[in-house]
Design a protein around this motif. Structure first.
Motif, short mmCIF file in Angstrom:
data_model
loop_
_atom_site.label_atom_id
_atom_site.label_comp_id
_atom_site.label_asym_id
_atom_site.label_seq_id
_atom_site.Cartn_x
_atom_site.Cartn_y
_atom_site.Cartn_z
N GLN A 1 22.88 57.22 -15.05
CA GLN A 1 22.75 55.78 -14.82
C GLN A 1 24.12 55.12 -14.87
O GLN A 1 24.97 55.47 -15.69
N THR B 1 21.44 54.53 -10.21
CA THR B 1 21.57 55.94 -10.53
C THR B 1 22.62 56.54 -9.60
O THR B 1 22.58 56.32 -8.39
N THR C 1 17.96 52.29 -9.45
CA THR C 1 17.18 53.12 -10.36
C THR C 1 15.69 52.99 -10.03
O THR C 1 15.19 51.89 -9.78
#
Length: 411
Positions: A89, A96, A117
């Motif tokens: 992350q 990500t 993400t």
């Protein structure tokens, strides 16, 4: 160098021995000194949309044979995943990042993927970077490229370059708007140097390119299509909504990639100039002779025939833009980037409009060159912004807006 010697030999045989003189000549920036010219008609002999595919094929083949060069074989198109990459992350958890390594023609391509993400089938921007993935984000886990790097001491990447190009990428803005960013160093595919095509993916081919075969721009474009092949295996990215983007020489590359590979859903040219979005026949700023002399490895040897001879081109760059039709395409200029001929870039976008209209699309709405920092966006987008030869936050704001409209159906 082998490539340069072959270019000189070809130039002499076609009677353009004044190539060195053209390189030394002072470039023209005066609109009143542009030679009279007539642009070829992309719709010559075409009366209906049904006839466009055949005409498109003809134009594409002309560009390949006379300018960019043909890909000599598809024997080496297969890619393999060497390293799937570890995901982490970044950007405070909103994104990500991962770094898959794919192998193409015996060459490792190191990708940097940054996506929202928990994204599900996100659209993506795909673009080369100029000096290595480590310049896009300042993250210690992004390795320095080990390949040849232009404009660097000893042509090698340095630790101090980490994040040095971050201002050109607007990564967080891209993520915040629901897009993924996929980038790789263009030198992974082919080094940007006139080395006789001894390095890069060309090393896998037994013969040097013939006069009608690929220069570096066509090679880089081919590499982008192979990355798109890989993205088709990534569940979190929607391969049908990938926008290919490039700046300067890589803007020329994005246009040629989009012309050759209709899987690219949207194409962006940022300050691509001569050999990209600008009308060659205008001969203002950078000219065909000058670009062929300064960068003899970019185009195929046949393009030398048009040094100081642009009127004999069977096409011009408005027809390159038209090859994207009916897909959306964006052309961007900058006020201070006179070398790239901003007006010529606008005119190319405008003269591509009849093809879009034939296919039921709007084309470029502006009848005249828009005011500075005031974009015009239809299926063809265009803006000229304040500043010089670069990629800025303003540029990315327009590209994201354009892509959200065409790839996300957001107005």
């Amino acid at each position: 160098m082998m490539r340069y010697r072959s270019c000189l030999i070809l130039a002499l045989t076609i009677g353009v021995a004044h190539i060195a003189i053209a390189q030394d000549a002072k470039p023209n920036y005066d609109e009143s000194k542009i030679p009279a010219y007539t642009l070829p008609d992309p719709l010559a002999g075409i009366e209906s949309a049904a006839q466009w595919p055949a005409r498109r094929k003809q134009i594409l083949e002309q560009f390949a044979a006379e300018m960019f060069g043909k890909v000599p074989t598809d024997k080496f198109n297969a890619i393999s995943v060497k390293d799937a990459g570890t995901r982490k992350q970044v950007l405070g958890g909103k994104a990500t990042m991962w770094q898959p390594v794919i192998t193409l023609a015996g060459r490792d391509l190191n990708l940097l993927v940054v996506m929202p993400t928990d994204s599900q089938q996100a659209p993506a921007f795909l673009a080369y970077n100029f000096h290595g993935n480590h310049t896009v984000l300042d993250d210690a886990d992004i390795p320095l490229t080990k390949n040849w790097v232009r404009s660097k001491p000893d042509n090698r990447a340095r630790e101090e370059d980490r994040g040095s190009a971050a201002s050109r990428w607007a990564v967080e803005k891209i993520i915040d708007n629901g897009f993924a960013l996929v980038t790789l160093y263009y030198g992974d595919v082919d080094p940007d140097v006139d080395d006789g095509f001894e390095n890069g993916v060309h090393a896998a081919f037994p013969d040097k390119p013939a006069a009608d075969q690929w220069g570096s721009i066509a090679t880089w474009a081919w590499g982008l299509s192979r990355v798109l092949d890989f993205l088709g295996t990534v569940p979190e990215i929607d391969e049908t909504r990938v926008a290919v983007m490039g700046h300067s020489r890589l803007g020329k590359t994005s246009l040629w990639a989009g012309a050759n590979d209709e899987r690219f859903a949207l194409v962006i040219s940022n300050n691509s100039g001569c050999g990209g979005a600008a009308i060659s026949r205008r001969r203002i700023g950078e000219s065909v002779a000058r670009i062929n002399t300064s960068f003899p490895h970019w185009f195929c040897d046949n393009f030398l025939k048009y040094n100081d001879n642009e009127s004999q081109l069977p096409f011009d760059q408005h027809m390159l833009i038209a090859l994207m039709a009916p897909r959306p395409v964006y052309v961007a200029s900058a006020v201070e980037d006179t070398w790239a001929d901003p007006r010529g870039e606008f005119l190319a976008a405008k003269h591509a409009t009849p093809v879009y209209e034939l296919l039921g699309r709007e084309g470029l709405p502006a009848d005249e060159m828009p005011a500075v920092d005031e974009p015009s966006q239809g299926s063809i987008g265009y803006h000229i912004r304040s500043g010089g030869h670069s990629v800025t936050e303003f540029d990315w704001t327009q590209y994201i807006k354009f892509a959200k409209r065409h790839l996300m159906n957001e107005q």
